[in-house]
Motif scaffolding. Structure first.
Motif, PDB file in Angstrom:
ATOM      1  N   ILE A 111     -11.559 -17.156  45.457  1.00 24.30           N
ATOM      2  CA  ILE A 111     -10.423 -16.646  46.212  1.00 24.30           C
ATOM      3  C   ILE A 111     -10.065 -15.257  45.685  1.00 24.30           C
ATOM      4  CG2 ILE A 111      -9.535 -18.957  46.692  1.00 24.30           C
ATOM      5  CD1 ILE A 111      -7.268 -18.342  44.645  1.00 24.30           C
ATOM      6  N   ALA A 112      -9.285 -14.529  46.459  1.00 25.86           N
ATOM      7  CA  ALA A 112      -8.810 -13.208  46.052  1.00 25.86           C
ATOM      8  C   ALA A 112      -7.288 -13.199  46.139  1.00 25.86           C
ATOM      9  CB  ALA A 112      -9.405 -12.132  46.954  1.00 25.86           C
ATOM     10  N   LEU A 113      -6.642 -12.864  45.035  1.00 20.92           N
ATOM     11  CA  LEU A 113      -5.190 -12.770  44.972  1.00 20.92           C
ATOM     12  C   LEU A 113      -4.790 -11.307  45.093  1.00 20.92           C
ATOM     13  CD1 LEU A 113      -4.581 -15.139  41.930  1.00 20.92           C
ATOM     14  CD2 LEU A 113      -4.109 -15.657  44.333  1.00 20.92           C
ATOM     15  N   GLU A 114      -4.086 -10.961  46.158  1.00 22.82           N
ATOM     16  CA  GLU A 114      -3.546  -9.612  46.303  1.00 22.82           C
ATOM     17  C   GLU A 114      -2.348  -9.544  45.364  1.00 22.82           C
ATOM     18  OE1 GLU A 114      -2.808  -8.812  50.422  1.00 22.82           O
ATOM     19  OE2 GLU A 114      -4.778  -9.581  50.988  1.00 22.82           O
ATOM     20  N   THR A 115      -2.411  -8.636  44.388  1.00 20.70           N
ATOM     21  CA  THR A 115      -1.477  -8.648  43.271  1.00 20.70           C
ATOM     22  C   THR A 115      -0.765  -7.318  43.104  1.00 20.70           C
ATOM     23  OG1 THR A 115      -2.962 -10.222  42.175  1.00 20.70           O
ATOM     24  CG2 THR A 115      -1.306  -9.151  40.803  1.00 20.70           C
ATOM     25  N   GLU A 116       0.538  -7.426  42.879  1.00 21.16           N
ATOM     26  CA  GLU A 116       1.369  -6.264  42.574  1.00 21.16           C
ATOM     27  C   GLU A 116       1.923  -6.447  41.169  1.00 21.16           C
ATOM     28  OE1 GLU A 116       5.550  -4.184  44.001  1.00 21.16           O
ATOM     29  OE2 GLU A 116       4.823  -5.972  45.036  1.00 21.16           O
ATOM     30  N   LEU A 117       1.683  -5.468  40.316  1.00 20.11           N
ATOM     31  CA  LEU A 117       2.241  -5.509  38.965  1.00 20.11           C
ATOM     32  C   LEU A 117       3.683  -5.054  39.045  1.00 20.11           C
ATOM     33  CD1 LEU A 117       1.849  -5.908  35.912  1.00 20.11           C
ATOM     34  CD2 LEU A 117       1.114  -3.516  35.798  1.00 20.11           C
ATOM     35  N   GLY A 118       4.601  -5.950  38.669  1.00 19.04           N
ATOM     36  CA  GLY A 118       6.015  -5.617  38.704  1.00 19.04           C
ATOM     37  C   GLY A 118       6.412  -4.711  37.560  1.00 19.04           C
ATOM     38  N   GLY A 119       5.725  -4.863  36.437  1.00 19.73           N
ATOM     39  CA  GLY A 119       6.009  -4.027  35.290  1.00 19.73           C
ATOM     40  C   GLY A 119       5.847  -4.779  33.988  1.00 19.73           C
ATOM     41  N   ILE A 120       6.030  -4.029  32.898  1.00 19.49           N
ATOM     42  CA  ILE A 120       5.943  -4.561  31.546  1.00 19.49           C
ATOM     43  C   ILE A 120       7.124  -3.983  30.774  1.00 19.49           C
ATOM     44  CG2 ILE A 120       4.564  -4.697  29.445  1.00 19.49           C
ATOM     45  CD1 ILE A 120       2.068  -4.250  31.246  1.00 19.49           C
ATOM     46  N   THR A 121       7.900  -4.859  30.154  1.00 23.50           N
ATOM     47  CA  THR A 121       9.085  -4.391  29.433  1.00 23.50           C
ATOM     48  C   THR A 121       8.768  -4.144  27.964  1.00 23.50           C
ATOM     49  OG1 THR A 121       9.880  -6.564  28.700  1.00 23.50           O
ATOM     50  CG2 THR A 121      10.523  -5.852  30.925  1.00 23.50           C
ATOM     51  N   GLU A 122       9.646  -3.385  27.315  1.00 20.90           N
ATOM     52  CA  GLU A 122       9.519  -3.148  25.874  1.00 20.90           C
ATOM     53  C   GLU A 122       9.691  -4.442  25.084  1.00 20.90           C
ATOM     54  OE1 GLU A 122      12.202  -0.106  24.574  1.00 20.90           O
ATOM     55  OE2 GLU A 122      11.410   1.359  26.003  1.00 20.90           O
ATOM     56  N   GLU A 123      10.381  -5.420  25.684  1.00 24.21           N
ATOM     57  CA  GLU A 123      10.619  -6.706  25.014  1.00 24.21           C
ATOM     58  C   GLU A 123       9.436  -7.660  25.130  1.00 24.21           C
ATOM     59  OE1 GLU A 123      14.090  -4.527  25.953  1.00 24.21           O
ATOM     60  OE2 GLU A 123      12.749  -5.444  27.407  1.00 24.21           O
ATOM     61  N   GLY A 124       8.353  -7.219  25.751  1.00 24.81           N
ATOM     62  CA  GLY A 124       7.153  -8.046  25.843  1.00 24.81           C
ATOM     63  C   GLY A 124       7.170  -9.036  26.992  1.00 24.81           C
ATOM     64  N   VAL A 125       7.666  -8.604  28.161  1.00 24.62           N
ATOM     65  CA  VAL A 125       7.626  -9.432  29.362  1.00 24.62           C
ATOM     66  C   VAL A 125       6.831  -8.682  30.419  1.00 24.62           C
ATOM     67  CG1 VAL A 125       8.968 -10.562  31.172  1.00 24.62           C
ATOM     68  CG2 VAL A 125       9.862 -10.482  28.832  1.00 24.62           C
ATOM     69  N   LEU A 126       5.865  -9.368  31.011  1.00 26.95           N
ATOM     70  CA  LEU A 126       5.018  -8.831  32.072  1.00 26.95           C
ATOM     71  C   LEU A 126       5.376  -9.563  33.357  1.00 26.95           C
ATOM     72  CD1 LEU A 126       1.220  -8.254  31.911  1.00 26.95           C
ATOM     73  CD2 LEU A 126       2.153  -9.696  33.697  1.00 26.95           C
ATOM     74  N   GLY A 127       5.547  -8.832  34.449  1.00 30.56           N
ATOM     75  CA  GLY A 127       5.843  -9.455  35.739  1.00 30.56           C
ATOM     76  C   GLY A 127       4.832  -9.055  36.781  1.00 30.56           C
ATOM     77  N   LEU A 128       4.464 -10.007  37.637  1.00 28.74           N
ATOM     78  CA  LEU A 128       3.562  -9.713  38.740  1.00 28.74           C
ATOM     79  C   LEU A 128       3.824 -10.661  39.890  1.00 28.74           C
ATOM     80  CD1 LEU A 128       1.030 -11.933  38.919  1.00 28.74           C
ATOM     81  CD2 LEU A 128       0.306 -10.716  36.887  1.00 28.74           C
ATOM     82  N   SER A 129       3.424 -10.226  41.072  1.00 35.74           N
ATOM     83  CA  SER A 129       3.500 -11.024  42.291  1.00 35.74           C
ATOM     84  C   SER A 129       2.098 -11.060  42.890  1.00 35.74           C
ATOM     85  CB  SER A 129       4.450 -10.386  43.309  1.00 35.74           C
ATOM     86  OG  SER A 129       5.743 -10.248  42.777  1.00 35.74           O
ATOM     87  N   ALA A 130       1.716 -12.228  43.418  1.00 32.18           N
ATOM     88  CA  ALA A 130       0.390 -12.358  44.016  1.00 32.18           C
ATOM     89  C   ALA A 130       0.468 -13.288  45.219  1.00 32.18           C
ATOM     90  CB  ALA A 130      -0.612 -12.896  43.001  1.00 32.18           C
ATOM     91  N   GLU A 131      -0.442 -13.070  46.153  1.00 32.31           N
ATOM     92  CA  GLU A 131      -0.516 -13.991  47.286  1.00 32.31           C
ATOM     93  C   GLU A 131      -1.926 -14.040  47.835  1.00 32.31           C
ATOM     94  OE1 GLU A 131       0.940 -11.524  51.175  1.00 32.31           O
ATOM     95  OE2 GLU A 131       2.522 -12.381  49.931  1.00 32.31           O
ATOM     96  N   THR A 132      -2.204 -15.151  48.495  1.00 26.24           N
ATOM     97  CA  THR A 132      -3.478 -15.347  49.167  1.00 26.24           C
ATOM     98  C   THR A 132      -3.271 -16.398  50.236  1.00 26.24           C
ATOM     99  OG1 THR A 132      -5.861 -15.658  48.839  1.00 26.24           O
ATOM    100  CG2 THR A 132      -4.403 -17.193  47.686  1.00 26.24           C
ATOM    101  N   THR A 133      -4.215 -16.490  51.156  1.00 29.08           N
ATOM    102  CA  THR A 133      -4.203 -17.546  52.163  1.00 29.08           C
ATOM    103  C   THR A 133      -5.488 -18.337  52.019  1.00 29.08           C
ATOM    104  OG1 THR A 133      -2.846 -16.227  53.654  1.00 29.08           O
ATOM    105  CG2 THR A 133      -4.052 -18.061  54.627  1.00 29.08           C
ATOM    106  N   LEU A 134      -5.340 -19.653  51.905  1.00 25.31           N
ATOM    107  CA  LEU A 134      -6.475 -20.569  51.762  1.00 25.31           C
ATOM    108  C   LEU A 134      -6.631 -21.394  53.029  1.00 25.31           C
ATOM    109  CD1 LEU A 134      -5.443 -22.193  48.366  1.00 25.31           C
ATOM    110  CD2 LEU A 134      -6.941 -20.219  48.666  1.00 25.31           C
TER     111      LEU A 134
END
Length: 175
Positions: free
Chosen positions: A121-144
């Protein structure tokens, strides 16, 4: 080519997906006119960020018995052998095999195993960001197509074959 300089706050390391601040949700056509929605309440995973972001990796495991549509009878039906067969297939898994840039976003390709069947499968992914406190955020979607995984009846008018997965992730940098 994407470089670490192009991703503000980029840090090499292992990130644990935080299930409290993350969600794996789905929607599927019901009776051809509306959509039924649900989510999985129990899952875990990790993201390993590499020196080259495109060499990073993602793994995840979903507890299929944790399906939650807000209706206990429907949840039990989805967990039974007609659909997810959670007793015989208690988990669904994802393991990335490639990451590529797509403009400002990414496509994460990988092997998804559901109901004992593995498909790419392929997940279309948007990186939301990475904080100085060590948190990574992302959003992804796909249709199966659920029938590609042997889930549910073929071509039924009650439940559509296309299932849209929407994933929101916050991950903590492992210390």
């Amino acid at each position: 080519m994407t470089t670490t300089e192009q991703v503000p706050g980029y840090t090499v390391g292992t990130w644990d997906i935080d299930p409290v601040h993350s969600a794996i949700e789905f929607s599927v056509r019901h009776m051809g006119v509306g959509k039924s929605r649900g989510r999985f309440q129990s899952f875990r995973g990790e993201i390993v960020t590499a020196e080259n972001p495109l060499e990073s990796s993602v793994t995840a495991t979903i507890d299929t018995n944790s399906v939650d549509t807000g209706n206990a009878d429907r949840d039990a039906h989805l967990a039974n052998p007609d659909f997810l067969d959670s007793e015989n297939h208690p988990t669904a898994t994802f393991r990335s095999t490639a990451i590529r840039a797509d403009g400002d976003d990414y496509v994460i390709e990988g092997e998804f195993t559901l109901h004992g069947v593995t498909r790419t499968i392929a997940l279309e992914t948007e990186l939301g960001g990475i904080t100085e406190e060590g948190v990574l955020g992302l959003s992804a979607e796909t249709t199966l197509n659920r029938t590609d995984f042997g889930v549910g009846p073929d071509g039924g008018a009650m439940v559509g074959e296309k299932v849209k997965l929407t994933i929101e992730v916050e991950a903590q940098l492992r210390s």
